[in-house]
Write an enzyme that holds these catalytic residues in place. Structure first.
Site, mmCIF file in Angstrom:
data_model
loop_
_atom_site.group_PDB
_atom_site.id
_atom_site.type_symbol
_atom_site.label_atom_id
_atom_site.label_comp_id
_atom_site.label_asym_id
_atom_site.label_seq_id
_atom_site.Cartn_x
_atom_site.Cartn_y
_atom_site.Cartn_z
ATOM 1 N N TYR A 83 32.956 44.952 36.711
ATOM 2 C CA TYR A 83 34.159 44.736 35.913
ATOM 3 C C TYR A 83 35.013 43.624 36.511
ATOM 4 C CZ TYR A 83 38.781 45.646 33.912
ATOM 5 O OH TYR A 83 40.009 45.524 33.301
ATOM 6 N N SER A 84 35.236 43.684 37.814
ATOM 7 C CA SER A 84 36.073 42.688 38.471
ATOM 8 C C SER A 84 35.465 41.299 38.380
ATOM 9 C CB SER A 84 36.293 43.061 39.936
ATOM 10 O OG SER A 84 37.012 44.267 40.037
#
Length: 237
Positions: free
Chosen positions: A155-156
């Site tokens: 996600y990051s």
């Protein structure tokens, strides 16, 4: 009424979600006209807030598909009177997964849903935004795009990709009157996040309306000198 967004035409991807609806209501209350674009079916009239009864709703749009994005943004512009003034890229997703126990396919999924959707929607909207001469793109990144936490690698990384997309596109368009900026929220107060973190102090989270207020500023003429920025909107997190 805030005349800075009054009369502006705005397409919002991820428009049927919590942040999309909050943003749409905030902008409409200040005189903007909006088109909501979502992957799911468009909500019926009774399912939308009363304030959005005149909103254009385009459902079943897979923005990972560049041609679907092109058709949707063209339709949105036509339905709103010819040309878009602004695009707000809210479409995206989150997955929590450790690298040791996860799968590379999650990284593909996060890049598809967070980066490629914003890329395709932005590219599709560019002819209209450039023709306006003062177009605006606002991307929703994440604070996690600056530093990954446990289980947030994919996600990051994808949200870091949104930040780089924002910067690169801002450089491309800075001599064409189009600004491109990103908002980096912390934890947004949504029903899904409350369900996922029931023991958290929700009062510390950032509200959708607070993010919408920053979006409204960025699409206004007051923000014409702001481009390529990544603006943290953290609440009290």
């Amino acid at each position: 009424m805030d005349n800075s967004v009054n009369g502006k035409t705005v397409a919002i991807t991820g428009g049927f979600g919590s942040l999309g609806l909050a943003t749409a209501q905030f902008l409409v209350a200040r005189g903007a006209r909006v088109a909501l674009i979502g992957r799911g079916a468009a909500p019926g009239g009774d399912a939308l807030p009363t304030a959005l009864k005149d909103a254009v709703c385009l459902g079943g749009v897979d923005l990972v598909d560049a041609e679907a994005a092109r058709k949707a943004l063209a339709h949105a512009g036509e339905a709103l009177g010819g040309l878009l003034d602004a695009l707000v890229n809210i479409a995206g997703a989150f997955r929590w997964e450790t690298i040791a126990d996860g799968d590379a396919s999650t990284w593909d999924l996060m890049f598809d849903l967070n980066v490629k959707t914003a890329l395709n929607a932005s590219k599709a909207a560019l002819p209209q935004l450039v023709a306006r001469g003062a177009g605006r793109i606002v991307n929703i990144g994440a604070g996690a795009g600056q530093k990954a936490g446990l289980g947030m690698g994919a996600y990051s990384a994808s949200k870091a990709g949104v930040a780089r997309l924002t910067e690169a596109l801002a450089e491309e368009l800075k001599d064409k009157g189009v600004t491109v900026n990103a908002i980096l929220p912390s934890i947004i107060d949504t029903p899904q996040n409350r369900a996922d973190m029931p023991d958290a102090d929700f009062t510390r989270w950032v509200q959708g309306e607070e993010i919408a207020a920053v979006i409204a500023f960025l699409i206004s003429s007051d923000a014409r000198a702001v481009t390529g920025a990544a603006i943290a909107v953290n609440g009290r997190v």
